[in-house]
Design a protein around this motif. Structure first.
Motif, mmCIF file in Angstrom:
data_model
loop_
_atom_site.group_PDB
_atom_site.id
_atom_site.type_symbol
_atom_site.label_atom_id
_atom_site.label_comp_id
_atom_site.label_asym_id
_atom_site.label_seq_id
_atom_site.Cartn_x
_atom_site.Cartn_y
_atom_site.Cartn_z
ATOM 1 N N THR A 68 50.510 42.464 -25.020
ATOM 2 C CA THR A 68 51.931 42.726 -25.292
ATOM 3 C C THR A 68 52.850 42.090 -24.253
ATOM 4 O O THR A 68 53.930 41.613 -24.603
ATOM 5 C CB THR A 68 52.206 44.235 -25.393
ATOM 6 N N SER A 69 52.437 42.076 -22.992
ATOM 7 C CA SER A 69 53.271 41.442 -21.961
ATOM 8 C C SER A 69 53.408 39.948 -22.224
ATOM 9 O O SER A 69 54.494 39.377 -22.072
ATOM 10 C CB SER A 69 52.666 41.666 -20.569
ATOM 11 N N TYR A 70 52.303 39.328 -22.621
ATOM 12 C CA TYR A 70 52.328 37.898 -22.924
ATOM 13 C C TYR A 70 53.254 37.617 -24.114
ATOM 14 O O TYR A 70 54.113 36.738 -24.062
ATOM 15 C CB TYR A 70 50.910 37.416 -23.230
ATOM 16 N N ASN A 78 50.439 28.397 -32.491
ATOM 17 C CA ASN A 78 50.855 28.070 -33.850
ATOM 18 C C ASN A 78 52.296 28.519 -34.127
ATOM 19 O O ASN A 78 53.064 27.817 -34.797
ATOM 20 C CB ASN A 78 49.900 28.709 -34.861
ATOM 21 N N TRP A 79 52.661 29.692 -33.599
ATOM 22 C CA TRP A 79 54.027 30.187 -33.782
ATOM 23 C C TRP A 79 55.033 29.278 -33.092
ATOM 24 O O TRP A 79 56.076 28.931 -33.669
ATOM 25 C CB TRP A 79 54.132 31.618 -33.240
ATOM 26 N N LEU A 80 54.727 28.875 -31.868
ATOM 27 C CA LEU A 80 55.634 27.999 -31.126
ATOM 28 C C LEU A 80 55.777 26.632 -31.799
ATOM 29 O O LEU A 80 56.814 25.976 -31.673
ATOM 30 C CB LEU A 80 55.141 27.818 -29.683
ATOM 31 N N ALA A 81 54.732 26.217 -32.498
ATOM 32 C CA ALA A 81 54.768 24.923 -33.196
ATOM 33 C C ALA A 81 55.362 25.039 -34.597
ATOM 34 O O ALA A 81 55.452 24.044 -35.320
ATOM 35 C CB ALA A 81 53.353 24.353 -33.284
ATOM 36 N N LEU A 114 55.924 36.141 -34.272
ATOM 37 C CA LEU A 114 54.978 36.556 -33.237
ATOM 38 C C LEU A 114 55.123 38.029 -32.900
ATOM 39 O O LEU A 114 54.130 38.756 -32.794
ATOM 40 C CB LEU A 114 55.177 35.699 -31.983
ATOM 41 N N ASP A 115 56.355 38.504 -32.734
ATOM 42 C CA ASP A 115 56.532 39.905 -32.346
ATOM 43 C C ASP A 115 56.149 40.875 -33.462
ATOM 44 O O ASP A 115 55.849 42.036 -33.202
ATOM 45 C CB ASP A 115 57.942 40.185 -31.827
ATOM 46 N N CYS A 127 53.426 40.618 -34.998
ATOM 47 C CA CYS A 127 51.972 40.752 -34.836
ATOM 48 C C CYS A 127 51.604 41.418 -33.507
ATOM 49 O O CYS A 127 50.423 41.526 -33.171
ATOM 50 C CB CYS A 127 51.308 39.377 -34.888
ATOM 51 N N ARG A 128 52.590 41.862 -32.767
ATOM 52 C CA ARG A 128 52.373 42.383 -31.410
ATOM 53 C C ARG A 128 51.338 43.499 -31.380
ATOM 54 O O ARG A 128 50.355 43.442 -30.635
ATOM 55 C CB ARG A 128 53.715 42.863 -30.852
ATOM 56 N N GLU A 129 51.546 44.542 -32.157
ATOM 57 C CA GLU A 129 50.649 45.695 -32.127
ATOM 58 C C GLU A 129 49.295 45.362 -32.749
ATOM 59 O O GLU A 129 48.256 45.846 -32.292
ATOM 60 C CB GLU A 129 51.290 46.887 -32.837
ATOM 61 N N LEU A 130 49.306 44.549 -33.801
ATOM 62 C CA LEU A 130 48.062 44.149 -34.449
ATOM 63 C C LEU A 130 47.160 43.387 -33.487
ATOM 64 O O LEU A 130 45.957 43.671 -33.373
ATOM 65 C CB LEU A 130 48.373 43.282 -35.671
#
Length: 198
Positions: free
Chosen positions: A87-89, A165-168, A175-176, A178-181
């Protein structure tokens, strides 16, 4: 948050230039014009353009390390520590996508620079702090038995891959979202507990 220093202003100007025209196409003069700093100030703080690149990389990765340190001070279980790594990342990347994109594409360049040794030492200290935070829980048998480097890859690997992949722009899901998943998946992959809910 404290007031920005001249070094911070130069680094943020450099990041803006790197994002707009690319690292290789960015010149010292462009960073000077963007930051409002003198050439002398740029060379005084960073030595050269490669010094700016290395500093921007080191400061960015250092921010994530600081988030972890703060989180580890409050985490009270193996599960909390593992999820914190994910989560921090994600939180840092979502807040700083251009910086994260720069870091993902600049590691080999910084490793080959004059500050390569400093980067390797920082990475060693970073992973040592992580393993130290998890050591007691590993001794208690809360993790599957595996080598240290496998543990780190299982925890952060899927998140790192999805983040790239998200950044690209190659994902349909934010991305957020999918944080908990991803945090739960990291814990499930290394926890010694047998999940009986399935």
């Amino acid at each position: 948050m404290g007031r920005r220093t001249r070094k911070d202003e130069i680094l943020q100007a450099a990041l803006a230039c790197f994002t707009e025209v690319g690292v290789d196409a960015t010149t010292i003069e462009m960073i000077r014009d963007r930051s409002g700093a003198s050439i002398g100030s740029l060379y005084h703080h960073f030595g050269n353009r490669e010094g700016i690149i290395a500093a921007l990389y080191m400061v960015g990765t250092g921010q994530y390390a600081e988030l972890l340190e703060q989180g580890f001070a409050q985490a009270s279980s193996a599960e909390a520590c593992v999820k914190l790594l994910v989560t921090s990342y994600i939180d840092w990347v979502v807040a700083n996508p251009d910086w994260a994109r720069f870091i993902l594409h600049s590691r080999s360049r910084v490793e080959a620079s004059e500050r390569g040794g400093e980067l390797r030492e920082a990475n060693h200290e970073h992973f040592s702090r992580i393993y130290h935070a998890l050591a007691g829980y590993r001794e208690q048998g809360q993790f599957k038995d595996m080598p240290d480097d496998c543990l780190a890859s299982l925890i952060i690997g899927p998140t790192h891959d999805f983040t790239r992949n998200w950044l690209a722009g190659r994902t349909h899901t934010a991305l957020d979202d999918c944080r908990e998943l991803l945090a739960q998946a990291a814990w499930d992959s290394v926890s010694s507990r047998i999940n009986t809910s399935r």
